[in-house]
Write an enzyme that holds these catalytic residues in place. Structure first.
Site, PDB file in Angstrom:
ATOM      1  CB  CYS A  85      -0.920   0.018   1.206  1.00 56.73           C
ATOM      2  SG  CYS A  85      -1.918  -1.448   1.332  1.00 56.73           S
ATOM      3  CG  HIS A 110      -2.847   3.093   2.909  1.00 58.14           C
ATOM      4  ND1 HIS A 110      -3.533   2.770   1.761  1.00 58.14           N
ATOM      5  CD2 HIS A 110      -2.753   1.943   3.631  1.00 58.14           C
ATOM      6  CE1 HIS A 110      -3.843   1.485   1.786  1.00 58.14           C
ATOM      7  NE2 HIS A 110      -3.389   0.960   2.904  1.00 58.14           N
ATOM      8  CG  ASN A 124      -6.200  -1.296   2.107  1.00 57.96           C
ATOM      9  OD1 ASN A 124      -5.644  -0.870   1.097  1.00 57.96           O
ATOM     10  ND2 ASN A 124      -5.540  -1.770   3.143  1.00 57.96           N
TER      11      ASN A 124
HETATM   12  N1  ACO Z   1     -16.856  -9.187  11.546  1.00 60.17           N
HETATM   13  C1  ACO Z   1     -17.104  -9.494  12.836  1.00 60.17           C
HETATM   14  N2  ACO Z   1     -16.133  -9.836  13.702  1.00 60.17           N
HETATM   15  C2  ACO Z   1     -14.873  -9.882  13.232  1.00 60.17           C
HETATM   16  C3  ACO Z   1     -14.556  -9.559  11.897  1.00 60.17           C
HETATM   17  C4  ACO Z   1     -15.601  -9.227  11.048  1.00 60.17           C
HETATM   18  N3  ACO Z   1     -15.408  -8.887   9.749  1.00 60.17           N
HETATM   19  N4  ACO Z   1     -13.224  -9.673  11.757  1.00 60.17           N
HETATM   20  C5  ACO Z   1     -12.705 -10.035  12.932  1.00 60.17           C
HETATM   21  N5  ACO Z   1     -13.697 -10.159  13.822  1.00 60.17           N
HETATM   22  C6  ACO Z   1     -13.619 -10.537  15.246  1.00 60.17           C
HETATM   23  C7  ACO Z   1     -12.374 -11.338  15.533  1.00 60.17           C
HETATM   24  O1  ACO Z   1     -12.605 -12.716  15.260  1.00 60.17           O
HETATM   25  C8  ACO Z   1     -12.231 -11.091  17.024  1.00 60.17           C
HETATM   26  O2  ACO Z   1     -13.115 -11.916  17.723  1.00 60.17           O
HETATM   27  P1  ACO Z   1     -12.634 -12.632  19.082  1.00 60.17           P
HETATM   28  O3  ACO Z   1     -12.342 -11.478  20.022  1.00 60.17           O
HETATM   29  O4  ACO Z   1     -13.812 -13.440  19.436  1.00 60.17           O
HETATM   30  O5  ACO Z   1     -11.404 -13.402  18.726  1.00 60.17           O
HETATM   31  C9  ACO Z   1     -12.703  -9.645  17.172  1.00 60.17           C
HETATM   32  O6  ACO Z   1     -13.493  -9.367  16.007  1.00 60.17           O
HETATM   33  C10 ACO Z   1     -11.592  -8.644  17.281  1.00 60.17           C
HETATM   34  O7  ACO Z   1     -10.666  -8.900  16.275  1.00 60.17           O
HETATM   35  P2  ACO Z   1      -9.401  -7.978  16.093  1.00 60.17           P
HETATM   36  O8  ACO Z   1      -8.570  -8.478  14.950  1.00 60.17           O
HETATM   37  O9  ACO Z   1      -8.724  -7.748  17.414  1.00 60.17           O
HETATM   38  O10 ACO Z   1     -10.109  -6.595  15.665  1.00 60.17           O
HETATM   39  P3  ACO Z   1      -9.456  -5.210  15.517  1.00 60.17           P
HETATM   40  O11 ACO Z   1     -10.158  -4.259  16.384  1.00 60.17           O
HETATM   41  O12 ACO Z   1      -7.951  -5.263  15.574  1.00 60.17           O
HETATM   42  O13 ACO Z   1      -9.844  -4.845  14.014  1.00 60.17           O
HETATM   43  C11 ACO Z   1      -8.888  -4.820  11.821  1.00 60.17           C
HETATM   44  C12 ACO Z   1      -9.411  -5.685  12.964  1.00 60.17           C
HETATM   45  C13 ACO Z   1     -10.012  -3.946  11.319  1.00 60.17           C
HETATM   46  C14 ACO Z   1      -8.400  -5.746  10.730  1.00 60.17           C
HETATM   47  C15 ACO Z   1      -7.735  -3.958  12.361  1.00 60.17           C
HETATM   48  O14 ACO Z   1      -6.811  -4.734  13.062  1.00 60.17           O
HETATM   49  C16 ACO Z   1      -7.003  -3.236  11.258  1.00 60.17           C
HETATM   50  O15 ACO Z   1      -7.548  -2.390  10.588  1.00 60.17           O
HETATM   51  N6  ACO Z   1      -5.706  -3.534  11.085  1.00 60.17           N
HETATM   52  C17 ACO Z   1      -4.904  -2.885  10.066  1.00 60.17           C
HETATM   53  C18 ACO Z   1      -5.176  -3.561   8.782  1.00 60.17           C
HETATM   54  C19 ACO Z   1      -4.612  -2.827   7.622  1.00 60.17           C
HETATM   55  O16 ACO Z   1      -4.591  -1.626   7.575  1.00 60.17           O
HETATM   56  N7  ACO Z   1      -4.141  -3.599   6.667  1.00 60.17           N
HETATM   57  C20 ACO Z   1      -3.732  -3.095   5.446  1.00 60.17           C
HETATM   58  C21 ACO Z   1      -2.276  -3.039   5.324  1.00 60.17           C
HETATM   59  S1  ACO Z   1      -1.894  -2.419   3.788  1.00 60.17           S
HETATM   60  C22 ACO Z   1      -1.598  -3.584   2.551  1.00 60.17           C
HETATM   61  O17 ACO Z   1      -0.473  -3.641   2.092  1.00 60.17           O
HETATM   62  C23 ACO Z   1      -2.742  -4.467   2.051  1.00 60.17           C
END
Ligand code: ACO
Length: 340
Positions: free
Chosen positions: A117, A257, A287
């Protein structure tokens, strides 16, 4: 503060996104998720998904034509193409070469760059260096990704995040003091495993087993990437603004981003900037990886948000893990490509 003897910046921008919209409501029927979870955790409401006929090169072509039109230039006036992507049409030839052919160009150098990204910022910075040091006058930079092709629609932790798009910019010489004032590129390869597509390369070539194990999709440790993203957007943002000889309150617009609204809000707070100074379209595209900053920059420019002389910061992070940050003094006076 970096002193430049010549200045290069954006002469025109363009973008392209597929027509098909994938909403949160539709995702609710595919995996165990909810609109409320997706919006509250990410800010994303919908994303675009390419049809079967669309490829990275064809979407890049649409964005490139729009950028050429906005710069009031013909394709033949371009003498360098850099395409940032992690979803090339194929491993080789480079998508930039396919794009060169679609534009009806011959001979000029064309290559791909893989920085996740951060790719659009990497490509802008590399193009600027090549323009400054080489025999090139104008560069076409495209960030394009069809992440839907490598997204596992059975994995709720990633499939709600990603979409498809392309963003393009034409770079050329500008009057003194305009264009790219500072840039920082960086990488932390030790964190590469936090965000990867495990199979399909020389480490793990495609096989029946790699397909059955769903190894050809994005695998991400979301919360670790989240922490890295917030920290690096703050640190690199501050360093690049200082490098440009500016104070933070002289920044008019940040084009970050577009990964997650919570990352953008946290970065705004750490940088001490109001969220209104951040251009955001993540709610409509999700994204789009290497396309994200280029697509957002084009929308910001077309919506009239960018005024002549504005200081714009582009800052991103991505697979690698990588980051890129640039400060641009926006040129938008009269003829976009000036008299240089
Ligand atoms: N719907 C419902 N629940 C979900 C979902 C979903 N789509 N996805 C995950 N959960 C659940 C998980 O299973 C977890 O449940 P548990 O507590 O029972 O285990 C809970 O939600 C919390 O999960 P987390 O991963 O801790 O959630 P978080 O608040 O960290 O949010 C997210 C996840 C949105 C992915 C966040 O971590 C994030 O945005 N990270 C950065 C990602 C990013 O920017 N990536 C791109 C990089 S760039 C590239 O090169 C592609």
């Amino acid at each position: 503060m970096t002193v430049r003897d010549r200045y290069f910046g954006v002469l025109g921008t363009g973008s392209a996104a597929p027509e098909r919209i994938l909403t949160n409501a539709e995702l609710e029927t595919m995996v165990d998720t909810s609109d409320e979870w997706i919006v509250s955790r990410t800010g994303i409401k919908e994303r675009r998904i390419a049809d079967e006929k669309t490829t990275s090169s064809t979407l890049a072509h649409r964005a490139a034509l729009a950028a050429l039109e906005s710069a009031k230039l013909g394709a033949e006036e371009i003498d360098l193409i850099i395409c940032a992507t992690v979803t090339p049409d194929m491993a080789f030839p480079a998508t930039a070469c396919l794009l060169q052919d679609l534009l009806g160009l011959r001979r000029i150098p064309a290559f791909d760059l893989s920085a996740g990204c951060s790719g659009f910022g990497y490509a802008l910075s590399v193009a600027e260096s090549m323009l400054r040091s080489g025999p090139y006058k104008r560069a076409l930079v495209v960030g394009v990704d069809l992440l839907s092709r490598i997204t596992d629609y059975e994995d709720r932790s990633t499939c709600v995040l990603f979409g498809d798009g392309a963003g393009a910019a034409i770079l050329g010489e500008l009057p003194e003091g305009f264009g790219i004032l500072a840039s920082e590129l960086g990488a932390d390869g030790a964190r590469g495993s936090l965000l990867q597509m495990p199979a399909g390369g020389s480490l793990r070539p495609a096989s029946l087993a790699s397909v059955e194990e769903r190894q050809h999709y994005i695998r991400m440790q979301g919360s670790d990437v989240f922490k890295f993203a917030v920290r690096i957007m703050d640190e690199a943002g501050k360093r690049v603004v200082a490098q440009a000889g500016l104070e933070m309150d002289q920044v008019d617009l940040v084009v970050p981003h577009q990964a997650n609204m919570r990352i953008i809000s946290a970065a705004a707070s750490r940088l001490g900037l109001p969220e209104e100074k951040f251009f955001v379209n993540v709610e409509r595209y999700g994204n789009t990886s290497a396309a994200s900053i280029g697509l957002a920059l084009d929308e910001a420019a077309r919506s009239g948000l960018l005024k002549h002389g504005d200081h714009v910061v582009l800052v991103g992070f991505g697979a690698g893990l990588t980051w890129s940050a640039l400060v641009i003094k926006w040129w938008a006076e009269g003829d976009q490509h000036g008299s240089c």
